[in-house]
Design a protein around this motif. Structure first.
Motif, PDB file in Angstrom:
ATOM      1  N   MET A 192      47.123 -79.446 -18.250  1.00 21.65           N
ATOM      2  CA  MET A 192      48.164 -78.407 -18.396  1.00 21.65           C
ATOM      3  C   MET A 192      47.841 -77.555 -19.574  1.00 21.65           C
ATOM      4  N   ASN A 193      48.291 -76.237 -19.541  1.00 21.87           N
ATOM      5  CA  ASN A 193      48.033 -75.271 -20.593  1.00 21.87           C
ATOM      6  C   ASN A 193      49.213 -75.218 -21.557  1.00 21.87           C
ATOM      7  N   LEU A 194      48.945 -75.326 -22.855  1.00 22.88           N
ATOM      8  CA  LEU A 194      50.032 -75.387 -23.835  1.00 22.88           C
ATOM      9  C   LEU A 194      50.731 -74.058 -24.051  1.00 22.88           C
ATOM     10  N   SER A 195      50.234 -72.996 -23.381  1.00 25.32           N
ATOM     11  CA  SER A 195      50.966 -71.728 -23.483  1.00 25.32           C
ATOM     12  C   SER A 195      52.368 -71.891 -22.909  1.00 25.32           C
ATOM     13  N   SER A 196      52.564 -72.983 -22.163  1.00 23.88           N
ATOM     14  CA  SER A 196      53.873 -73.235 -21.555  1.00 23.88           C
ATOM     15  C   SER A 196      54.791 -74.045 -22.469  1.00 23.88           C
ATOM     16  N   LEU A 197      54.357 -74.333 -23.685  1.00 22.32           N
ATOM     17  CA  LEU A 197      55.122 -75.220 -24.556  1.00 22.32           C
ATOM     18  C   LEU A 197      56.553 -74.750 -24.756  1.00 22.32           C
ATOM     19  N   GLY A 198      56.730 -73.467 -25.075  1.00 23.28           N
ATOM     20  CA  GLY A 198      58.077 -72.958 -25.280  1.00 23.28           C
ATOM     21  C   GLY A 198      58.919 -73.085 -24.037  1.00 23.28           C
ATOM     22  N   PHE A 199      58.325 -72.857 -22.900  1.00 15.50           N
ATOM     23  CA  PHE A 199      59.036 -72.991 -21.631  1.00 15.50           C
ATOM     24  C   PHE A 199      59.464 -74.433 -21.407  1.00 15.50           C
ATOM     25  N   LEU A 200      58.535 -75.363 -21.615  1.00 14.41           N
ATOM     26  CA  LEU A 200      58.843 -76.763 -21.369  1.00 14.41           C
ATOM     27  C   LEU A 200      59.933 -77.261 -22.298  1.00 14.41           C
ATOM     28  N   ARG A 201      59.915 -76.805 -23.530  1.00 13.26           N
ATOM     29  CA  ARG A 201      60.934 -77.229 -24.481  1.00 13.26           C
ATOM     30  C   ARG A 201      62.307 -76.706 -24.096  1.00 13.26           C
ATOM     31  N   ASP A 211      47.785 -71.122 -27.610  1.00 11.52           N
ATOM     32  CA  ASP A 211      47.756 -69.682 -27.354  1.00 11.52           C
ATOM     33  C   ASP A 211      46.272 -69.315 -27.306  1.00 11.52           C
ATOM     34  N   PRO A 212      45.913 -68.048 -27.166  1.00 17.30           N
ATOM     35  CA  PRO A 212      44.495 -67.708 -27.062  1.00 17.30           C
ATOM     36  C   PRO A 212      43.652 -68.091 -28.279  1.00 17.30           C
ATOM     37  N   ASP A 213      44.286 -68.321 -29.424  1.00 17.25           N
ATOM     38  CA  ASP A 213      43.521 -68.573 -30.646  1.00 17.25           C
ATOM     39  C   ASP A 213      43.615 -69.991 -31.191  1.00 17.25           C
ATOM     40  N   VAL A 265      42.139 -86.717 -32.191  1.00 16.02           N
ATOM     41  CA  VAL A 265      42.869 -85.541 -31.712  1.00 16.02           C
ATOM     42  C   VAL A 265      43.196 -84.660 -32.906  1.00 16.02           C
ATOM     43  N   VAL A 266      42.784 -83.395 -32.829  1.00 17.68           N
ATOM     44  CA  VAL A 266      43.025 -82.466 -33.930  1.00 17.68           C
ATOM     45  C   VAL A 266      43.722 -81.213 -33.418  1.00 17.68           C
ATOM     46  N   ILE A 267      44.381 -80.511 -34.343  1.00 20.54           N
ATOM     47  CA  ILE A 267      45.032 -79.244 -34.008  1.00 20.54           C
ATOM     48  C   ILE A 267      44.559 -78.191 -34.990  1.00 20.54           C
ATOM     49  N   GLY A 268      44.328 -76.996 -34.491  1.00 18.01           N
ATOM     50  CA  GLY A 268      43.890 -75.914 -35.367  1.00 18.01           C
ATOM     51  C   GLY A 268      43.420 -74.718 -34.575  1.00 18.01           C
ATOM     52  N   SER A 269      42.848 -73.753 -35.257  1.00 16.72           N
ATOM     53  CA  SER A 269      42.360 -72.551 -34.582  1.00 16.72           C
ATOM     54  C   SER A 269      41.072 -72.880 -33.828  1.00 16.72           C
ATOM     55  N   ASN A 270      40.821 -72.166 -32.754  1.00 14.26           N
ATOM     56  CA  ASN A 270      39.599 -72.388 -31.986  1.00 14.26           C
ATOM     57  C   ASN A 270      38.364 -72.118 -32.834  1.00 14.26           C
ATOM     58  N   LYS A 271      38.477 -71.150 -33.720  1.00 13.74           N
ATOM     59  CA  LYS A 271      37.345 -70.818 -34.602  1.00 13.74           C
ATOM     60  C   LYS A 271      37.007 -72.002 -35.494  1.00 13.74           C
ATOM     61  N   ASP A 272      38.028 -72.681 -36.025  1.00 14.14           N
ATOM     62  CA  ASP A 272      37.788 -73.832 -36.883  1.00 14.14           C
ATOM     63  C   ASP A 272      37.328 -75.053 -36.079  1.00 14.14           C
ATOM     64  N   ILE A 273      37.897 -75.225 -34.898  1.00 16.24           N
ATOM     65  CA  ILE A 273      37.483 -76.339 -34.040  1.00 16.24           C
ATOM     66  C   ILE A 273      36.000 -76.228 -33.708  1.00 16.24           C
ATOM     67  N   ASN A 274      35.531 -75.006 -33.483  1.00 23.80           N
ATOM     68  CA  ASN A 274      34.122 -74.787 -33.146  1.00 23.80           C
ATOM     69  C   ASN A 274      33.187 -75.100 -34.300  1.00 23.80           C
ATOM     70  N   LYS A 275      33.735 -75.261 -35.500  1.00 23.08           N
ATOM     71  CA  LYS A 275      32.906 -75.602 -36.671  1.00 23.08           C
ATOM     72  C   LYS A 275      32.604 -77.091 -36.760  1.00 23.08           C
ATOM     73  N   LEU A 276      33.353 -77.898 -35.994  1.00 19.92           N
ATOM     74  CA  LEU A 276      33.135 -79.343 -36.037  1.00 19.92           C
ATOM     75  C   LEU A 276      31.736 -79.694 -35.537  1.00 19.92           C
ATOM     76  N   PRO A 277      31.135 -80.736 -36.096  1.00 16.98           N
ATOM     77  CA  PRO A 277      29.797 -81.168 -35.646  1.00 16.98           C
ATOM     78  C   PRO A 277      29.866 -81.929 -34.331  1.00 16.98           C
ATOM     79  N   ILE A 278      30.131 -81.204 -33.230  1.00 14.72           N
ATOM     80  CA  ILE A 278      30.298 -81.848 -31.932  1.00 14.72           C
ATOM     81  C   ILE A 278      29.194 -81.413 -30.970  1.00 14.72           C
TER      82      ILE A 278
END
Length: 231
Positions: free
Chosen positions: A1-10, A160-162, A218-231
């Motif tokens: 599921m896409n979390l863009s729906s979070l506000g809706f689900l709440r 969201d997109p970011d 499990v981590v939360i953050g911006s996609n830009k920062d997530i992409n910095k992880l050594p994965i």
């Protein structure tokens, strides 16, 4: 599921136990089956009598009716306007999908979820008041691309997109180090939500906990920062 729906689900009432699904193709059947399997009362709707009968035969919904959802009067007579949440799963028929969504919103349904088949369809559904629009083909394509390019990421939930929440395999570089030593927030701009432990997740783990390669985090953050992880 896409979390863009979070506000809706709440926004859904916690005591909501009834859903209606309009359109009993593959997507609609899957929604019915999942909701019904979770113990919710589900009303299935379709113009095709065979689909209606099959849903009842397969025990995918509590009730099912044959009707034309583009007719507002038919929806009212069937009690659809009394539902808190209605899912419009008529993705491949744009006109019927848009008219049905409009009818439901004008009839006072608080939460209407609608399936779209194209970007233009998405825009039309939003224009007529859909509270949440899903675009499965687009979302699955994005998920596949991310999986292929980032195989260490096990699951991803887009806020969201970011920004996202991601479940990933603990990088070898993190093996044996404590959460405090990693300084994820200062080094990567990320917050650690959970780590796996004996096939379960430990929420808000201690800063002194050592991470092990091959387990999950499990981590939360911006996609830009997530992409910095050594994965």
């Amino acid at each position: 599921m896409n979390l863009s729906s979070l506000g809706f689900l709440r926004s859904l009432r916690k005591d909501n136990k009834q859903f209606a699904v309009i359109g009993l193709g593959r997507f609609g059947r899957a929604v019915c089956q999942t909701l019904h399997g979770l113990g919710y009362e589900v009303l299935g709707i379709d113009t095709d009598e065979k689909r209606v009968t099959q849903v009842l035969t397969d025990h995918l919904a509590s009730h099912a009716l044959q009707l034309d959802s583009t007719e507002s009067y038919a929806l009212k007579q069937a009690g659809l306007f009394e539902f808190d949440t209605v899912i419009v799963a008529i993705g491949n028929y744009v006109e019927e999908s848009v008219i049905t969504t409009l009818n439901l919103k004008e009839g006072g349904v608080p939460h209407v979820v609608a399936k779209a088949s194209t970007e233009i369809h998405v825009k039309l559904l939003r224009k007529v008041g859909a509270d949440h629009v899903v675009f499965p083909e687009h979302e699955m394509g994005c998920t596949l691309a991310k999986t292929l390019t980032q195989p260490s990421i096990l699951d991803r939930f887009d806020l969201d997109p970011d920004n996202s929440i991601v479940e990933l395999i603990v990088p070898e570089e993190f093996h044996g180090r404590t959460i405090a030593e990693l300084q994820l927030r200062s080094r990567y701009g990320l917050n650690l939500l959970a780590v796996s432990q004996d096939n379960k997740f430990e929420i808000n783990p201690s800063p002194n906990k050592r991470l092990q390669k091959g387990t999950a985090m499990v981590v939360i953050g911006s996609n830009k920062d997530i992409n910095k992880l050594p994965i």
